[in-house]
Design an enzyme around this catalytic site. Sequence first.
Site, PDB file in Angstrom:
ATOM      1  N   TYR A 483       0.845  -1.203   0.000  1.00 47.38           N
ATOM      2  CA  TYR A 483       0.000   0.000   0.000  1.00 47.38           C
ATOM      3  C   TYR A 483       0.876   1.248   0.000  1.00 47.38           C
ATOM      4  O   TYR A 483       0.964   1.948  -0.975  1.00 47.38           O
ATOM      5  CB  TYR A 483      -0.961  -0.018   1.185  1.00 47.38           C
ATOM      6  CG  TYR A 483      -1.969   1.113   1.141  1.00 47.38           C
ATOM      7  CD1 TYR A 483      -3.072   1.030   0.304  1.00 47.38           C
ATOM      8  CD2 TYR A 483      -1.805   2.253   1.911  1.00 47.38           C
ATOM      9  CE1 TYR A 483      -3.989   2.069   0.234  1.00 47.38           C
ATOM     10  CE2 TYR A 483      -2.717   3.298   1.848  1.00 47.38           C
ATOM     11  CZ  TYR A 483      -3.804   3.205   1.016  1.00 47.38           C
ATOM     12  OH  TYR A 483      -4.710   4.242   0.947  1.00 47.38           O
ATOM     13  N   SER A 563      -6.481   0.916  -4.423  1.00 52.85           N
ATOM     14  CA  SER A 563      -6.585   2.351  -4.149  1.00 52.85           C
ATOM     15  C   SER A 563      -5.201   2.982  -4.318  1.00 52.85           C
ATOM     16  O   SER A 563      -4.640   2.946  -5.411  1.00 52.85           O
ATOM     17  CB  SER A 563      -7.159   2.570  -2.748  1.00 52.85           C
ATOM     18  OG  SER A 563      -7.601   3.890  -2.586  1.00 52.85           O
ATOM     19  N   ASP A 646     -17.814   3.510  -7.888  1.00 56.16           N
ATOM     20  CA  ASP A 646     -16.776   3.957  -6.952  1.00 56.16           C
ATOM     21  C   ASP A 646     -16.745   5.485  -6.954  1.00 56.16           C
ATOM     22  O   ASP A 646     -16.354   6.112  -7.943  1.00 56.16           O
ATOM     23  CB  ASP A 646     -15.419   3.396  -7.365  1.00 56.16           C
ATOM     24  CG  ASP A 646     -14.326   3.652  -6.328  1.00 56.16           C
ATOM     25  OD1 ASP A 646     -14.556   4.458  -5.410  1.00 56.16           O
ATOM     26  OD2 ASP A 646     -13.251   3.040  -6.441  1.00 56.16           O
ATOM     27  N   HIS A 681     -15.971   1.464  -3.735  1.00 55.38           N
ATOM     28  CA  HIS A 681     -14.534   1.351  -3.500  1.00 55.38           C
ATOM     29  C   HIS A 681     -14.180   0.056  -2.778  1.00 55.38           C
ATOM     30  O   HIS A 681     -13.008  -0.267  -2.616  1.00 55.38           O
ATOM     31  CB  HIS A 681     -14.054   2.563  -2.694  1.00 55.38           C
ATOM     32  CG  HIS A 681     -12.585   2.809  -2.787  1.00 55.38           C
ATOM     33  ND1 HIS A 681     -11.929   3.018  -3.984  1.00 55.38           N
ATOM     34  CD2 HIS A 681     -11.618   2.877  -1.827  1.00 55.38           C
ATOM     35  CE1 HIS A 681     -10.639   3.221  -3.756  1.00 55.38           C
ATOM     36  NE2 HIS A 681     -10.428   3.127  -2.460  1.00 55.38           N
TER      37      HIS A 681
END
Length: 712
Positions: A483, A563, A646, A681
Amino acid sequence: MLRKSLMTGAAIAILATTAQAETIAVPEYPETYSQDVVETIFGEEVADPFRWLEDDVRNNPEVANWVERQNSVSGAYLEQMPANAWFKGKMGELLNFERFGTPTRAGEHYFYSYNSGLMNQSQYFVRDGLDGEGRLLLDPNEWSDDDATALAGTAPSSSGKYLAYAIQDGGSDWRTIRFLDVASGEAVSDEINWAKFTGMQWVGDEGILYSRFPEPEEGQDFQARNFNQAVYFHRIGADQSEDQLVYSTPDRPALGHVGLTTDDGRFAIILSREGTEAKQEVHVVDLAKRDEMGWKPRTLVGGLDHEWNPIESVDGTLYFMTNQGAPKYRIVSIDMDAPTLEWKTVIAESDMPISGASIVGGNLVVEYLKDASSQAVIFDLQGTRKSDIALNGIGSAGGFGGSPSNSETFYSFTSFNRPSTIYRLDLDTNETRIFAQPELTFDPDNYGVEQVFYPSKDGTKIPMFIVKRKDVTGPAPTLLYGYGGFDISLTPGFSSSRMAWMEAGGVFALANIRGGGEYGKEWHDGGRRANKQNTFDDFIAAGEYLKANGVTSEDGLAIQGGSNGGLLVGAVVNQRPDLVNAANAAVGVMDMLRFDRWTAGRYWVDDYGYPDREEDWKVLRAYSPLHNIRSGEEYPAMLVTTADTDDRVVPGHSFKYTAALQAADVGEQPQIIRIETRAGHGSGKPIDKIIEEYGDILSFLAFHTGLAVPSE
């Protein structure tokens, strides 16, 4: 017409792996028309031929048609993956166990979520007394035909008389707030709309504080930028039009605000921030003086310089967790009744960052991160260390909520090989007992969890967890996840999709790269703004370590992220396509030159920088996944995943990126996109959609890394 076809006449590209005998033709991509859109930005001409794909699917038939055609191609391809049915079946098995949420106590009531196993949405229960029989209050599975309407948050009132709950539809960030009378289970007629990025904080049993934005223009609810958030007070029994404005800053529209209340009912605290970075202003309302003063706030902290997280109020003293003068955080207090306000350090910064704190029964329960794994310590309110909470090895603990007037707290513990077990801890007696423990279809002891530290490009040591079945002894196809952003720490936790990968004989690796919060503010700062390239270097170095040390084979590395992690995957594939064999970029931020133009994107400038400032723009331009696709290079197999609803990272990011990949000369591996409907999302996604989506993803990654699933 810009178009990339991988099938020309009789020259059909065939994919095969050494572990699988099946051959599958790479699909022919749908046609995607291009526009002559070129802008000169800071002296550079930037083409944006697929800008039309930014439009909302619901409002633009051409975009909707493009989505349908792309899904037709990717769906047909993914159905042919040899392990598709196996992964979906295995995930169904792995998810089929009872799951309880961490209980919340209000009065003598205990509130918690529950899922019997394969319910699309978890139900919500209440017990009258700890050992009382559970009574169903809410069943989101009855709210919509497709089970895509979810329970997105709950808040019982102080006595447990009422329950406020938030509803999320189709994965959107917008929330509708409704109320229940707990005793009868009957709905209260009140309804709150256009709430977003909000808490639901009770003022006794009187009503709640919540945050909302102005109602967007028709058709813009999934794309309009979010400005002018305000905090309101809603009184039970009133219409939303009668709600009282508590706090707003119309002269500073970029500020977002959230209202909190203390357990003793003494204070309301307003936290204000401009972006995603945890720098807040703090205003306090003395609720005991509301009759004479109304909602007039007192400024406690001005300026957006540091993070201030309220913990609780005890006898007029407020406790906060802050990084002011302490990059790894400290805990401070302030006596709100003193003639002169003065901050006092209660628990000083240590070498382990503080990740959370609560006050339970006159004790401070402080959560730390030690190399991305949870530690929990009990202090008294003067900061004297009393004892440690024994946790079950490498993993993540969460919860520890409660009241300063009650010694009872609940917490969960999970790891890569262990779903959450819920514990009840009495801080007066130090007695711990299991509240809920899942019965599993696998033996956690069959899996090993190892943590290694590897050098990044600049020599910085990066921690990485490596998890696999203990009988997997040689190089094996490996799924590497990352991430690296927004001060978010990746800690050990159970995932049915990761477990399915390991059940098939694969290795799972999680790299705690810079940009996260695993080591406090310096670790976050080391991977954001001008330092963002460190994030990519750290992830690339993780892949190199896995190959060099025989964890995975030379052609067996898959990478995945969602993301900000989708941005990570896109950037790393551009920079090192030779390193990666298969990739899944999920709901990613792919257009770094325009990300701040939609919904919550304008908050992200704290991590990414401002696209309208030349210095920041040059950094963004250098790694933007959309703008750095290397035509002429051999790219790995890429599966992009997103959802048409989203409204956090709008799907136009993934649409444009995929169109650009398909138009470029990036070799013979597939570059496809899977677009979910009514999934947003990711939060609130029904179990059946999760199984279908991850069955497709895992079988795609398995096929392109040579992971052969066990034969039945």
